[in-house]
Design an enzyme around this catalytic site. Structure first.
Site, mmCIF file in Angstrom:
data_model
loop_
_atom_site.group_PDB
_atom_site.id
_atom_site.type_symbol
_atom_site.label_atom_id
_atom_site.label_comp_id
_atom_site.label_asym_id
_atom_site.label_seq_id
_atom_site.Cartn_x
_atom_site.Cartn_y
_atom_site.Cartn_z
ATOM 1 N N LYS A 290 -22.214 -11.962 34.209
ATOM 2 C CA LYS A 290 -21.921 -13.315 33.708
ATOM 3 C C LYS A 290 -22.395 -13.482 32.263
ATOM 4 O O LYS A 290 -21.690 -14.069 31.433
ATOM 5 C CB LYS A 290 -22.586 -14.378 34.594
ATOM 6 N N THR A 292 -22.765 -11.152 30.010
ATOM 7 C CA THR A 292 -21.902 -10.345 29.160
ATOM 8 C C THR A 292 -20.567 -11.042 28.922
ATOM 9 O O THR A 292 -20.042 -11.052 27.802
ATOM 10 C CB THR A 292 -21.672 -8.965 29.806
ATOM 11 N N ARG A 314 -29.959 -18.777 29.069
ATOM 12 C CA ARG A 314 -31.346 -18.928 29.509
ATOM 13 C C ARG A 314 -32.230 -17.876 28.848
ATOM 14 O O ARG A 314 -31.783 -16.778 28.537
ATOM 15 C CB ARG A 314 -31.447 -18.773 31.027
ATOM 16 N N LYS A 325 -35.322 -5.561 36.541
ATOM 17 C CA LYS A 325 -34.037 -5.962 35.972
ATOM 18 C C LYS A 325 -33.800 -5.395 34.581
ATOM 19 O O LYS A 325 -32.673 -5.122 34.184
ATOM 20 C CB LYS A 325 -33.941 -7.497 35.921
ATOM 21 N N ALA A 544 -33.200 -19.763 39.583
ATOM 22 C CA ALA A 544 -31.920 -20.235 40.120
ATOM 23 C C ALA A 544 -32.003 -20.508 41.619
ATOM 24 O O ALA A 544 -31.011 -20.904 42.215
ATOM 25 C CB ALA A 544 -30.832 -19.211 39.835
ATOM 26 N N PHE A 575 -26.800 -16.863 39.402
ATOM 27 C CA PHE A 575 -26.306 -16.448 40.714
ATOM 28 C C PHE A 575 -24.810 -16.754 40.876
ATOM 29 O O PHE A 575 -24.083 -16.888 39.891
ATOM 30 C CB PHE A 575 -27.129 -17.067 41.837
ATOM 31 N N PHE A 663 -14.652 -2.387 34.886
ATOM 32 C CA PHE A 663 -15.455 -1.175 34.780
ATOM 33 C C PHE A 663 -14.510 0.016 34.614
ATOM 34 O O PHE A 663 -13.340 -0.039 35.033
ATOM 35 C CB PHE A 663 -16.319 -0.976 36.032
ATOM 36 N N TRP A 692 -17.239 -5.454 27.270
ATOM 37 C CA TRP A 692 -18.393 -4.541 27.312
ATOM 38 C C TRP A 692 -18.141 -3.325 26.409
ATOM 39 O O TRP A 692 -19.034 -2.875 25.700
ATOM 40 C CB TRP A 692 -18.652 -4.089 28.751
#
Length: 839
Positions: A290, A292, A314, A325, A544, A575, A663, A692
């Protein structure tokens, strides 16, 4: 600014100018000083945008270049030109001699006269060629007092003479025609008006943004390598490009800046841009991109379609950054840069939250200790001490007296009963809900014991640490609309109940003002940029689950003004759409009053295959072949989750565009199938995105779809009315959003609901604390579970933030470190000072 009251030296004057430069209430500075003090240091101390006299080097440079829109003509020069015009002088071909008119005024005069076609010469009073030049001049402009040894007879008959007063910085004396002081003041005020018009014009000025070029490589390097390869613009340059005034920006190093809230007042009449939310389907543990997509979308809008746009993100917690992460700045060629600064301390907001949170925690335990060990009289005497022979209540204590119904202001006039009511909060330790926080994943702080030292006199209780972003103060930062609003919310935070069952707040503890002081800088959004040089606000980062998982209202509001009516602000919800988006609409939009234009729903073939029955996806483990080989059946079966999330979005009446984050293992057939099903399920459009690997260019089709969707009919509505009972609001979310058959409250949860209702908190929105890995409460149930009963184990409240949060099952507010945390790979090069290992 006059010399009187300022000081007698150049240093004193410059210090006063610097102070006024930083005063946002001062729009312009007009200097009224003796000529001896008007040197270049003084003139250039004035900020160009406040230079009413127009004598700074920056302003004169603009004047010489012909940037009439960006500069102010010095009042002396304006007066000379007006007087010459009144006398009927034509300039073309005339010889104009400036005598004793040197420095900034002389340079500006020459520029303006030459622009009108005059031939200008300049001469000093003591110059040997003065007599010859005076004899040939058609117009003589005198900039300083004529020496006695220069006779008037040197000037040929019929020459127009204008004398500028020597003892004033600005103003003109023309014998028998005009009063120089009146003209001086008139032209100063004219420049003040022009200055204010110039400042006002900034809010409507088109962005002058220089986007950065990407050097795309294949295969795509690591995120930190890509970030390092790009040279970001200096943040003050970026700020100017998007219309921020110098007074509205506080620089933090080369690439970060705080933006002051005064901008909202300046731009209050500016129409808002379009408001876009990026949400997602139920994700895998790896996340579906999200952030990205958010960054790729704004890069496409601004760098490739020339549409003003802002991303609002955020701030990531350092706990997960060093835990499992890694970074959260986006990825590939759609990132916020520099990623190291984004992912680590940024501008210290989380540290400020930690300090404020823990000050309040300390105040709670200290107050209980002091009340347990002192009589009413001793406690009162310490709470309201005699200082320099005077005893008085502080402002926050007077406010507490008023809440108690005590109208007295003299500490000596309270009765014993009133002293008891005022001095004792009678906090019930078993009801304390306020925990200490730290921005580190530390599982051994999930349950602790405090008060074991002998100095605490046996007051021992069990407590815990939460991670800093789980603090209610973080949620308040994200939802507040002004400094005053934040202060009021901080005061309303309920930290415990007293022994009668009534809520005890931060305001009761007398700490509200101190908390606001600690948070006064954190309330300002932080300005950064994407890889393509487009602007980003990074501000707030609430959990979240127990909070609403969205960046700040203030960042969104400021960005919506800056982008202009045709621009776009893109923000992200944590999320899946069932959690982050639902809270965005029902909590954040209620706090802000803003109405979203479009929802971008992020999906991946990988996640859809998981929902279609694919094997488990585990962070750190290689993907099974089902995820790396074409499997149309898994994709088709998994699209049920995408369809459900589209339906959830439609509950709120907002158009939805599906962004398929592509992807390299996704096949063309799989991509086409997802887009086809999405459109058939009610999405306005569905677009594959390659940002990406290609940056903003890879999200241009998404940007075009979002622009079209933003012009569609919007019938936004909330999911529930705040007036409904707490339990009914929970049930509506469970049934309409999650697909539950019903809800079931534990006795503890029902007791809390009854308590909050009795205490007057029943009309707050609901913030469900539930797993993000399933629409249900069971993470292993993928796709679209049905027929389940949603168990509510507990119900808690964040009164300052303004919501009730029911807990579905157990919910940890302190993550732990895995066997091999990310910090194994993070290092610092002692020579270059570059950070290694962030991803």
């Amino acid at each position: 600014m006059k010399q009187s009251g300022v000081g007698n030296t150049v240093s004193d004057i410059i210090n006063e100018i610097m102070r006024l430069n930083e005063d946002p209430n001062v729009q312009g500075l007009a200097l009224d000083l003796p000529e001896s003090l008007c040197n270049s240091k003084v003139l250039n101390a004035v900020k160009p945008e406040k230079d009413v006299d127009g004598l700074s080097d920056v302003n004169l440079g603009r004047l010489v270049r012909g940037d009439a829109y960006d500069c102010l003509v010095p009042p002396t020069v304006c007066a000379v030109m007006e007087l010459l015009e009144d006398l009927g002088e034509t300039f073309c071909g005339k010889k104009v001699l400036l005598v004793g008119a040197s420095g900034a005024v002389g340079a500006a005069l020459q520029c303006m006269l030459q622009r009108e076609g005059a031939m200008t010469l300049s001469c000093r009073w003591k110059a040997p060629e003065l007599q010859t030049k005076l004899n040939h001049a058609d117009v003589v402009i005198v900039g300083s007092t004529k020496p006695d040894d220069v006779p008037v007879s040197w000037i040929k008959p019929g020459t127009t003479i204008i004398s500028c007063s020597h003892d004033l910085l600005s103003g003109v004396c023309f014998t028998g025609r005009i009063n120089n002081r009146v003209l001086q003041l008139t032209l100063h005020f004219q420049n003040v008006v022009e200055s204010e018009r110039w400042i006002q014009s900034q809010q409507y000025r088109k962005w002058d943004l220089r986007c950065l070029k990407l050097q795309l490589l294949s295969p795509v390097p690591s995120d930190i390598e890509i970030s390092r390869a790009q040279s970001p613009k200096a943040v003050d340059v970026l700020a100017k490009e998007i219309g921020l005034l110098t007074d509205e920006v506080e620089i933090y190093g080369q690439t970060k800046a705080k933006v002051r809230l005064s901008l909202l007042e300046r731009l209050k009449d500016q129409p808002d841009g379009k408001y876009v939310l990026v949400a997602g389907i139920t994700p895998t543990p790896l996340g579906e991109g999200k952030s990205t997509v958010t960054i790729g979308l704004v890069q496409a809008l601004t760098a490739h379609l020339n549409i003003n746009s802002f991303a609002c993100l955020r701030q990531p917690s350092q706990g997960p950054t060093f835990g499992v992460k890694g970074g959260a700045a986006g990825g590939g060629y759609a990132q916020v840069i520099p990623m190291e600064e984004f992912n680590l301390h940024l501008t210290g907001d989380i540290h400020a939250i930690t300090a404020a949170n823990n000050l309040l925690a300390a105040a709670i335990d200290a107050r209980i200790l002091h009340e347990n060990t002192q009589s009413d009289k001793a406690l009162y005497n310490r709470l309201v001490p005699v200082v320099n022979g005077v005893r008085g209540f502080s402002a926050i204590q007077l406010a507490r007296l008023r809440r108690l119904g005590i109208s007295k202001t003299d500490p000596g006039s309270l009765t014993e009963e009133e002293i008891h009511k005022f001095a004792r909060l009678d906090i019930d330790p078993s009801t304390i809900t306020w925990q200490r926080v730290v921005d580190t994943n530390d599982r051994f702080l999930r349950k602790i014991t405090v008060g074991q030292a002998n100095t605490e006199k046996g007051f021992v209780r069990q407590a815990q640490f939460d991670i800093a972003v789980a603090s209610e103060i973080m949620a308040i930062l994200a939802l507040t609309t002004s400094l005053q609003d934040m202060k009021e919310r901080l005061g309303k935070m309920v930290v415990a109940n007293d022994k009668k069952g009534e809520p005890v707040t931060a305001e009761d503890l007398g700490v509200t003002g101190a908390l606001a002081v600690l948070m006064k800088d954190a309330i300002k959004p932080t300005l950064m940029q994407t890889l393509e040089g487009t602007p980003v606000f990074v501000h707030a980062g609430p959990f979240a689950n127990i909070a609403h998982g969205n960046s700040s209202v203030l960042a969104d509001k400021i960005a919506l003004k800056l982008v202009g009516e045709k621009g776009f602000v893109v923000t992200e919800a944590g999320f899946g759409a069932d959690i982050g988006m639902e809270k965005f609409f029902n909590i954040k939009c209620r706090a802000s009053g803003l109405i979203p234009s479009v929802v971008v729903l992020v999906a991946t073939v990988r996640a859809l295959k998981m929902h279609g029955g694919g094997p488990n996806v585990t962070a750190g483990a290689p993907l099974k072949k089902e995820y790396t080989e074409e499997n149309l059946q898994l994709v088709a079966d998994g699209c049920c989750n995408l369809q459900k999330q589209i339906q959830i979005t439609q509950l709120f009446g907002v158009p939805v565009v599906v962004a398929l984050n592509v992807f390299k293992t996704d096949s063309p057939a799989e991509i086409d199938l997802v887009c086809k099903i999405a459109k058939q399920s009610g999405a306005f459009d569905a677009v594959p995105c390659d940002h990406w690997s290609a940056g903003g260019r890879g999200a241009v089709k998404l940007a075009q779809a979002v622009e079209k969707a933003a012009n569609q009919k919007n019938s936004f509505k909330y999911l529930y009315s705040l007036e409904l009972p707490i339990v009914e609001k929970i049930r509506i979310i469970a049934q309409k959003v999650y697909g539950a058959q019903d809800i079931e409250l534990s006795p503890a949860a029902q007791s809390q609901v009854d308590r909050y209702t009795r205490q007057g908190f029943g009309n707050l929105p609901i913030c469900m604390a539930k797993t993000h890995l399933s629409l249900s409460h069971q993470p292993e149930r993928k796709g679209v579970p049905t027929g389940f009963i949603l168990p509510i184990s507990d119900v808690r409240a964040s009164i300052g933030a303004g919501f009730i949060y029911p807990l579905v099952g157990t919910m940890s507010t302190m993550p732990g470190l895995p066997t091999r945390p990310c910090f194994y790979d993070i290092d610092l090069d002692p020579i270059t000072e570059q950070v290694k290992g962030l991803f």
